[in-house]
Enzyme design. Structure first.
Site, PDB file in Angstrom:
ATOM      1  N   ASP A  68       0.970  -1.256  -0.007  1.00 25.96           N
ATOM      2  CA  ASP A  68      -0.133   0.111  -0.098  1.00 25.96           C
ATOM      3  C   ASP A  68       0.780   1.223   0.110  1.00 25.96           C
ATOM      4  O   ASP A  68       2.171   1.185   0.337  1.00 25.96           O
ATOM      5  CB  ASP A  68      -0.888  -0.061   1.225  1.00 25.96           C
ATOM      6  CG  ASP A  68      -1.607   1.135   1.230  1.00 25.96           C
ATOM      7  OD1 ASP A  68      -2.607   1.388   0.120  1.00 25.96           O
ATOM      8  OD2 ASP A  68      -1.694   1.680   2.402  1.00 25.96           O
ATOM      9  N   ASP A 118      -1.747  -1.001   5.600  1.00 27.84           N
ATOM     10  CA  ASP A 118      -2.003  -0.248   7.089  1.00 27.84           C
ATOM     11  C   ASP A 118      -3.347  -0.213   7.661  1.00 27.84           C
ATOM     12  O   ASP A 118      -3.890   0.209   8.586  1.00 27.84           O
ATOM     13  CB  ASP A 118      -1.556   1.103   7.138  1.00 27.84           C
ATOM     14  CG  ASP A 118      -2.401   1.823   6.053  1.00 27.84           C
ATOM     15  OD1 ASP A 118      -2.528   1.635   5.164  1.00 27.84           O
ATOM     16  OD2 ASP A 118      -2.633   3.146   6.491  1.00 27.84           O
ATOM     17  N   ASP A 138      -0.203   5.100   0.681  1.00 28.89           N
ATOM     18  CA  ASP A 138      -0.500   6.112   1.952  1.00 28.89           C
ATOM     19  C   ASP A 138      -0.656   5.374   3.185  1.00 28.89           C
ATOM     20  O   ASP A 138      -1.259   4.356   3.457  1.00 28.89           O
ATOM     21  CB  ASP A 138      -1.663   6.808   1.540  1.00 28.89           C
ATOM     22  CG  ASP A 138      -1.728   7.679   0.586  1.00 28.89           C
ATOM     23  OD1 ASP A 138      -0.625   8.286   0.149  1.00 28.89           O
ATOM     24  OD2 ASP A 138      -2.646   7.890  -0.079  1.00 28.89           O
TER      25      ASP A 138
END
Length: 229
Positions: A18, A185, A20
């Site tokens: 991922d 995240d 961001d």
């Protein structure tokens, strides 16, 4: 299965990341763009603490949350469509000018990436950020040359938590479910990995709408990607 400390010359063969909240802390850029958008609409700024909790499901959801001032925005009514479309276009314009100016690469990211590359691992970025912003951000932070594929939230018909972006990236990079790992995240990353049938590592420092990452069911949860080496 615990993956902590198990990144080695034999595994993984493909690592999908991922963007961001996993590789990059982009919340300062996103906050600046959101607050400029809100100011243009005559509204009060949201601030970084709120924006950090709104990031993760792509720009349209971020803008919806900003307009509502709440993570739990209500489904739009037809009369709201014009406002949303205007707000989204304003946000895209503002973010396009700001993208990468204040963002930082998280500690541990570069050491993890370099080690994986040394082991011959092929790397990809799979994010819900619109594709037009992915490459400029990676280039500005000098990360772009590490990744063999970059998939944005609008690259394919579906985005995370749908598994198709992960499966597409895995196929392009020559991986299998036994040789590929997803690193993210948020719940979207973990759910996408589970649906794709590949293991997932979650990081605690990113954006998960204010909820504890340890409760998501990831195969491993770490405070830094350096722990995986």
């Amino acid at each position: 299965m615990s993956l902590s400390g198990l990144f080695n010359p034999r595994w993984p063969g493909v690592a999908l990341f991922d963007l961001d909240g996993t590789l990059v802390d982009s919340a300062p850029d996103l906050t600046a763009a959101v607050d400029q958008m809100l100011a243009h609409l005559g509204r009060s700024p949201a601030g970084i603490d709120r924006v950090r909790q709104w990031v993760g499901l792509g720009s349209p959801v971020l803008v919806r949350r900003a307009l509502a001032g709440d993570i739990n925005w209500e489904p739009p009514r037809p009369k709201d469509d014009a406002l949303f479309n205007d707000a989204l276009n304003i946000f895209y314009h503002c973010y396009g000018q700001i993208n990468g100016q204040h963002a930082k690469v998280y500690e541990g990211v570069e050491s993890c990436i370099y080690r994986l590359k040394e082991h011959g691992c092929r790397l990809g970025v799979v994010t819900n950020k619109p594709e037009q912003f992915v490459s400029p951000l990676l280039k500005r932070l000098r990360l772009d040359h590490h990744f063999d594929i970059q998939i944005g939230g609008d690259t394919l018909p579906q985005k995370k938590p749908h598994p198709s972006p992960l499966l597409h990236a895995m196929e392009v990079l020559g991986g299998t479910r036994g040789t590929t790992v997803m690193v993210g995240d948020s719940a979207a990353d973990v759910s996408a990995a589970q649906a794709a049938g590949i293991p997932c590592v979650a990081v605690r420092y990113g954006y998960n709408f204010g909820k504890p990452v340890d409760s998501l069911g990831a195969d491993a949860v770490v405070d830094s990607l350096a722990e995986l080496l």
